[in-house]
Design an enzyme around this catalytic site. Structure first.
Site, PDB file in Angstrom:
ATOM      1  CG  ASP A   1      25.403  18.841  17.462  1.00 24.47           C
ATOM      2  OD1 ASP A   1      24.896  17.883  17.802  1.00 24.47           O
ATOM      3  OD2 ASP A   1      26.043  18.548  16.190  1.00 24.47           O
TER       4      ASP A   1
ATOM      5  CG  ASP B   1      34.543  22.737  17.568  1.00 26.61           C
ATOM      6  OD1 ASP B   1      33.567  22.054  17.218  1.00 26.61           O
ATOM      7  OD2 ASP B   1      35.567  21.974  17.715  1.00 26.61           O
ATOM      8  CB  SER B   2      37.722  23.174  21.885  1.00 29.62           C
ATOM      9  OG  SER B   2      37.006  21.682  21.613  1.00 29.62           O
TER      10      SER B   2
ATOM     11  NE  ARG C   1      24.882  19.037   8.548  1.00 34.18           N
ATOM     12  CZ  ARG C   1      25.214  18.036   9.236  1.00 34.18           C
ATOM     13  NH1 ARG C   1      25.975  17.961  10.231  1.00 34.18           N
ATOM     14  NH2 ARG C   1      25.723  16.864   8.408  1.00 34.18           N
TER      15      ARG C   1
ATOM     16  CB  CYS D   1      24.872  12.431  19.928  1.00 36.15           C
ATOM     17  SG  CYS D   1      26.440  13.078  20.640  1.00 36.15           S
TER      18      CYS D   1
ATOM     19  CG  PHE E   1      29.541  21.974  21.093  1.00 35.17           C
ATOM     20  CD1 PHE E   1      30.501  21.530  22.003  1.00 35.17           C
ATOM     21  CD2 PHE E   1      28.338  22.398  21.878  1.00 35.17           C
ATOM     22  CE1 PHE E   1      30.563  21.814  23.435  1.00 35.17           C
ATOM     23  CE2 PHE E   1      28.569  22.835  22.888  1.00 35.17           C
ATOM     24  CZ  PHE E   1      29.394  22.378  23.770  1.00 35.17           C
TER      25      PHE E   1
HETATM   26  N1  SAH Z   1      27.462  20.167  14.748  1.00 36.81           N
HETATM   27  C1  SAH Z   1      28.554  19.366  14.238  1.00 36.81           C
HETATM   28  C2  SAH Z   1      29.028  18.265  14.923  1.00 36.81           C
HETATM   29  C3  SAH Z   1      29.607  18.822  16.523  1.00 36.81           C
HETATM   30  S1  SAH Z   1      30.598  17.247  16.990  1.00 36.81           S
HETATM   31  C4  SAH Z   1      28.002  19.272  12.712  1.00 36.81           C
HETATM   32  O1  SAH Z   1      27.012  19.404  12.436  1.00 36.81           O
HETATM   33  O2  SAH Z   1      28.775  18.639  12.200  1.00 36.81           O
HETATM   34  C5  SAH Z   1      31.216  18.282  18.350  1.00 36.81           C
HETATM   35  C6  SAH Z   1      32.218  19.232  18.303  1.00 36.81           C
HETATM   36  O3  SAH Z   1      32.467  19.702  19.755  1.00 36.81           O
HETATM   37  C7  SAH Z   1      33.376  18.579  17.762  1.00 36.81           C
HETATM   38  O4  SAH Z   1      33.858  19.304  16.760  1.00 36.81           O
HETATM   39  C8  SAH Z   1      34.400  18.906  19.213  1.00 36.81           C
HETATM   40  O5  SAH Z   1      35.709  19.473  18.549  1.00 36.81           O
HETATM   41  C9  SAH Z   1      33.693  19.929  19.604  1.00 36.81           C
HETATM   42  N2  SAH Z   1      34.059  20.200  21.323  1.00 36.81           N
HETATM   43  C10 SAH Z   1      33.934  19.040  22.213  1.00 36.81           C
HETATM   44  N3  SAH Z   1      34.051  19.686  23.475  1.00 36.81           N
HETATM   45  C11 SAH Z   1      34.259  21.214  22.878  1.00 36.81           C
HETATM   46  C12 SAH Z   1      34.213  22.373  24.160  1.00 36.81           C
HETATM   47  N4  SAH Z   1      34.320  22.156  25.541  1.00 36.81           N
HETATM   48  N5  SAH Z   1      34.319  23.497  23.634  1.00 36.81           N
HETATM   49  C13 SAH Z   1      34.125  23.565  22.160  1.00 36.81           C
HETATM   50  N6  SAH Z   1      33.956  22.651  21.696  1.00 36.81           N
HETATM   51  C14 SAH Z   1      33.948  21.401  21.636  1.00 36.81           C
END
Ligand code: SAH
Length: 396
Positions: free
Chosen positions: A300, A249-250, A211, A340, A227
């Site tokens: 991510d 994000d979803s 980050r 991940c 995400f």
């Molecule tokens: N980048 C973030 C962590 C991401 S974790 C950080 O630095 O803190 C993955 C995220 O993807 C979660 O918040 C989850 O809600 C979201 N997610 C999962 N599937 C998704 C989709 N199809 N579309 C949008 N968001 C999604």
């Protein structure tokens, strides 16, 4: 105490200090042991090799606590092991003084099945093996002693506990959570962490350094953060001088936290931030159809491949979002792409990203290969603990 006797020629991995004993290596258990009890590992000739936790329900039948078979595994041993993990981090210049930090990273810290994350005055604990579950009280006491934390909250609700025959557990195991929302300062940005309802133990600490790199690369760029969870990458990009940041994000609760996080940082310009509740796979297509372009894109996603068995389907999902990501970049633009998934190694991930760039018709190069921050170390003897990898690619 019971002895776990290995089959002939199955001692090699223990001698190389790998902490897992698989069912196929076990000849017999001599004596009686309940799940989580400490057993002595013996080779086929009866030579003692290690002390380990017995887990009859799991394919990993035992996890080694100590490669010294004379060691007694007791409260004092946990006190030493936990204190050593905490002290190692205090000695690292990137970690000393961090308000949010992983204190214990399982096997890599010699404590299989134990995860402990510190968020200011609170430690969040996750126990995922029968042995760790058995020693909960000793581990909590050791954490309180080593950190002086006000509360330990247990988030042992990960699915992997099922593989060890353990039910989900969550709640305070020491002290009480503060009334006010918990926050941490990360790379100059304040972020709220919810240990009760947040993902994992509340936050994705492993991406801290990545980050920061996003912030360093973001100046003057139009950023897309896919995400985004609670906005960690988005806020770093804003702090680094991004001209705009669209975050997708979803999860509505994650986005609500992200908006609160932005408000917690009055030095950041809210007019440059936009939050979108959407499915990333769909949103990327819509952005393309609308003719949108970005200078820095962060991908991510969640774990698409929890194990190698899911690698094929995961590879298609990674290919899809990376292809769309490359197509949305301006010339000179940067894609920061992560996986991940333990089941997708760096080599495969790089192939997928390279294939995506090729299919998108862009020429690119890797500027950085990234991994988790140093409070999430990789055990030299147990490298399968490695899971997070990232590629920073520049196109044009
Ligand atoms: N980048 C973030 C962590 C991401 S974790 C950080 O630095 O803190 C993955 C995220 O993807 C979660 O918040 C989850 O809600 C979201 N997610 C999962 N599937 C998704 C989709 N199809 N579309 C949008 N968001 C999604």
């Amino acid at each position: 105490m019971a002895d776990l006797v290995l089959k002939p020629s199955k001692a090699r991995s223990v001698l190389r200090r790998h902490p897992w004993i698989f069912a196929g290596s076990v000849d017999r258990l001599e004596g009686r042991a309940r799940p989580g009890d400490t057993v002595t590992i013996l080779d086929a000739d009866g030579r003692p090799l290690a002390k380990a936790a017995w887990s009859p329900a799991s394919q990993i039948r035992a996890r080694v606590w100590s490669f010294d078979p004379a060691e007694s595994i007791d409260h004092a041993w946990f006190k030493r092991a936990v204190a050593a993990a905490v002290a190692r981090r205090a000695g690292h210049p990137h970690l000393a003084g961090q308000e949010g930090m992983r204190l214990i990273h399982g096997e890599a810290d010699g404590l299989p099945g134990v995860i402990a994350d510190r968020y200011g005055p609170v430690v969040v604990l996750q126990l995922t093996s029968a042995g760790a579950d058995k020693w909960r009280e000793a581990i909590v006491a050791a954490l309180v002693l080593a950190t002086g934390c006000a509360a330990v909250y247990e988030r042992s609700d990960s699915e992997v506990r099922g593989l060890e025959g353990l039910a989900p557990v969550a709640g305070c195991v020491h002290g009480a959570l503060p009334e006010a929302p918990l926050t941490i300062l990360e790379n100059g940005v304040r972020l709220e962490v919810d240990p009760v309802a947040g993902h994992k133990t509340g936050f994705y600490l492993d991406q801290r350094d990545n980050r920061r790199l996003t912030g360093e690369l973001a100046a003057g760029r139009a950023v897309l953060n896919c995400f985004c969870y609670t906005g960690g990458f988005s806020l770093q990009a804003l702090a680094g001088g991004a001209s705009s940041v669209l975050s997708i994000d979803s999860s509505a609760p994650a986005l609500a936290t992200a908006a609160r996080n932005l408000a917690l940082n009055p030095h950041l310009d809210p007019a440059r931030a936009q939050w979108q509740e959407d499915d990333v796979f769909q949103a990327l297509r819509t952005l393309k159809a609308d003719g949108r372009r970005f200078d820095l894109i962060v991908l991510d996603p969640p774990k698409f491949a929890p194990s190698a068995a899911h690698a094929d389907r995961a590879a298609r999902a990674y290919k899809d979002i990376n292809l769309l990501g490359f197509r949305l970049l301006n010339p000179g633009g940067i894609l920061m792409s992560y996986s991940c998934s333990g089941g997708v190694g760096l080599e495969l991930f790089q192939k997928i990203v390279a294939g995506a760039a090729c299919d998108a018709g862009v020429e690119g190069r890797i500027l950085h290969r990234l991994s988790a921050a140093p409070d999430h170390p990789i055990g030299l003897a147990a490298p399968e603990g490695e899971y997070l990898k990232g590629l920073v690619c520049q196109v044009g």
